[in-house]
Design an enzyme around this catalytic site. Sequence first.
Site, mmCIF file in Angstrom:
data_model
loop_
_atom_site.group_PDB
_atom_site.id
_atom_site.type_symbol
_atom_site.label_atom_id
_atom_site.label_comp_id
_atom_site.label_asym_id
_atom_site.label_seq_id
_atom_site.Cartn_x
_atom_site.Cartn_y
_atom_site.Cartn_z
ATOM 1 N N ARG A 125 20.783 51.578 46.485
ATOM 2 C CA ARG A 125 20.814 51.323 45.027
ATOM 3 C C ARG A 125 21.986 52.006 44.328
ATOM 4 N NH1 ARG A 125 15.255 51.832 45.793
ATOM 5 N NH2 ARG A 125 14.311 49.757 45.805
ATOM 6 N N LYS A 231 45.397 47.895 31.857
ATOM 7 C CA LYS A 231 44.140 47.308 32.292
ATOM 8 C C LYS A 231 42.989 48.243 31.950
ATOM 9 C CE LYS A 231 41.429 45.029 35.757
ATOM 10 N NZ LYS A 231 41.303 44.330 37.009
ATOM 11 N N ASN A 249 42.557 37.392 32.171
ATOM 12 C CA ASN A 249 42.498 36.170 32.971
ATOM 13 C C ASN A 249 43.628 35.205 32.638
ATOM 14 O OD1 ASN A 249 40.129 36.975 34.280
ATOM 15 N ND2 ASN A 249 38.912 36.317 32.529
ATOM 16 N N HIS A 256 43.194 29.135 39.178
ATOM 17 C CA HIS A 256 41.977 28.903 39.958
ATOM 18 C C HIS A 256 41.904 27.441 40.428
ATOM 19 C CE1 HIS A 256 37.756 29.597 41.034
ATOM 20 N NE2 HIS A 256 37.555 28.367 40.595
ATOM 21 N N HIS A 270 46.770 34.333 45.745
ATOM 22 C CA HIS A 270 46.187 34.445 44.397
ATOM 23 C C HIS A 270 47.272 34.741 43.345
ATOM 24 C CE1 HIS A 270 43.310 35.482 41.293
ATOM 25 N NE2 HIS A 270 43.900 36.658 41.151
HETATM 26 N N1 LIG Z 1 38.039 43.178 41.485
HETATM 27 C C1 LIG Z 1 38.999 42.670 40.740
HETATM 28 O O1 LIG Z 1 39.105 42.948 39.535
HETATM 29 C C2 LIG Z 1 39.998 41.756 41.377
HETATM 30 C C3 LIG Z 1 41.160 41.398 40.685
HETATM 31 C C4 LIG Z 1 42.110 40.608 41.335
HETATM 32 C C5 LIG Z 1 41.878 40.177 42.640
HETATM 33 N N2 LIG Z 1 40.729 40.526 43.258
HETATM 34 C C6 LIG Z 1 40.462 40.108 44.651
HETATM 35 O O2 LIG Z 1 41.452 40.714 45.474
HETATM 36 C C7 LIG Z 1 41.626 39.912 46.631
HETATM 37 C C8 LIG Z 1 43.101 39.780 46.898
HETATM 38 O O3 LIG Z 1 43.640 41.060 47.112
HETATM 39 P P1 LIG Z 1 44.992 41.277 47.928
HETATM 40 O O4 LIG Z 1 46.024 40.380 47.401
HETATM 41 O O5 LIG Z 1 45.226 42.731 47.967
HETATM 42 O O6 LIG Z 1 44.619 40.677 49.363
HETATM 43 P P2 LIG Z 1 44.131 41.299 50.745
HETATM 44 O O7 LIG Z 1 43.222 42.433 50.575
HETATM 45 O O8 LIG Z 1 43.648 40.147 51.552
HETATM 46 O O9 LIG Z 1 45.496 41.825 51.364
HETATM 47 C C9 LIG Z 1 46.516 40.895 51.679
HETATM 48 C C10 LIG Z 1 47.001 41.060 53.124
HETATM 49 O O10 LIG Z 1 47.846 42.201 53.194
HETATM 50 C C11 LIG Z 1 47.426 43.058 54.251
HETATM 51 N N3 LIG Z 1 47.784 44.402 53.818
HETATM 52 C C12 LIG Z 1 47.119 45.186 52.936
HETATM 53 N N4 LIG Z 1 47.817 46.308 52.718
HETATM 54 C C13 LIG Z 1 48.923 46.237 53.477
HETATM 55 C C14 LIG Z 1 50.039 47.094 53.658
HETATM 56 N N5 LIG Z 1 50.152 48.225 52.980
HETATM 57 N N6 LIG Z 1 51.017 46.699 54.520
HETATM 58 C C15 LIG Z 1 50.928 45.508 55.181
HETATM 59 N N7 LIG Z 1 49.905 44.662 55.038
HETATM 60 C C16 LIG Z 1 48.917 45.018 54.187
HETATM 61 C C17 LIG Z 1 45.951 42.789 54.422
HETATM 62 O O11 LIG Z 1 45.528 43.120 55.716
HETATM 63 C C18 LIG Z 1 45.893 41.287 54.142
HETATM 64 O O12 LIG Z 1 46.206 40.579 55.306
HETATM 65 C C19 LIG Z 1 40.925 38.593 46.362
HETATM 66 O O13 LIG Z 1 39.733 38.556 47.089
HETATM 67 C C20 LIG Z 1 40.628 38.637 44.867
HETATM 68 O O14 LIG Z 1 39.450 37.939 44.531
HETATM 69 C C21 LIG Z 1 39.799 41.313 42.672
#
Ligand SMILES: NC(=O)c1ccc[n+]([C@@H]2O[C@H](COP(=O)([O-])OP(=O)(O)OC[C@H]3O[C@@H](n4cnc5c(N)ncnc54)[C@H](O)[C@@H]3O)[C@@H](O)[C@H]2O)c1
Length: 370
Positions: A125, A231, A249, A256, A270
Amino acid sequence: MTSKVERLRVELGDRAYEILVGPRLIEGAGREILPLLRRRQVVIVSDETVARLCLAKLHESLSEAAIAHHTVLLPPGEETKDLDHFGRLAEEILAFGIERGTMLVALGGGVVGDVTGFAAATLLRGIDFVQIPTTLLAQVDSSVGGKTGINTRMGKNLIGAFYQPRLVLADTDTLTSLPRRELLAGYAEIVKYGLIRDAEFFAWCERQGNALCALEPDPLRHAVMTSCRMKSAIVADDEREEADRALLNFGHTFGHALETETGFSNRLLHGEAVALGMMLAFDFAARLGLVAAPEAERVRRHFEDSGLPTRLDAVGLAGTPADRLIAHMSKDKKVRDGRIALILPRRVGDAFVMKDAPIDALRDFLGEAE
Ligand SMILES: NC(=O)c1ccc[n+]([C@@H]2O[C@H](COP(=O)([O-])OP(=O)(O)OC[C@H]3O[C@@H](n4cnc5c(N)ncnc54)[C@H](O)[C@@H]3O)[C@@H](O)[C@H]2O)c1
């Protein structure tokens, strides 16, 4: 890199926490985490790619601080955010015999951060967690603000919780191994803050964006700090997205629709979808006469200079039927009562929510978008 670390406090009453931005933060993680622990036990969650790059340093730092640690590794990629992986992750973490005082540590990009945050929000929880974001996108966006979640077959992030971390360590050294495309995707979110709130910061991006993307320490730290500051200020005012938080957004409803069209695959990251979405928002607002056309051209020029996509045909999406894109937009979580709300610009640095976008004009616009 210089050794300067900056600190920012996110004011959320008794859930306030600090964001640290700078180099060598993983090496100092044990020292920073220790005072927050109720029990000297942490479970690190990471993905296999990030683990190869950063896990040894984190283990060493936790051991130096005499903090017991276990690790769970997930496969890299968005697929990891599904219910199956989450179920397995939850069981693995519980199998370590965790208690309420155990802390989770998310070491990775937004995927690891979202899943680990959701595990922290729900296991026993609610237990504490720390974010160590390793992508630019995670450092400037997903690790700040407390949104956690996982995907379902019905859509992205449909299961989740608002749950704040106890600490964010944005170690800028981790970004040196990040593929350029991932770096630029994160940069799009940085530019977004300038476009919605701060014309001066957008002008700074025009001057310093290339230095930032070349990972020059000072511009990089400044951009990550400024993004986190903006942010967190928006989130502190509106944690549960009832008003101003929606501006974050910007570009996302259009984006999206494009991500849905490409199946949320690597074809369109993204951040790339958000960049295209922001460009579409400027062009649509210009079409409606809400923003002056030269403002949209200024944004296009900066995106082109930076290497961000500005046209649908660059990602093979020109000619997508407008009705299909509108149908995707209508399934976005930001849609209320079947109306499409769009975040649109008035000028660089000023955006607003249009609650009921004119669908016919939108259809014409998307039908012609190249
Ligand atoms: N919670 C929120 O407010 C919020 C906001 C925006 C996006 N998101 C979410 O975030 C996700 C996308 O995040 P992301 O773009 O970080 O993607 P991700 O976590 O998939 O990372 C992208 C790729 O980079 C690799 N990677 C990570 N760090 C690395 C490094 N230092 N060196 C080399 N490779 C590395 C990972 O293994 C992965 O293959 C989505 O699921 C999205 O929905 C959440």
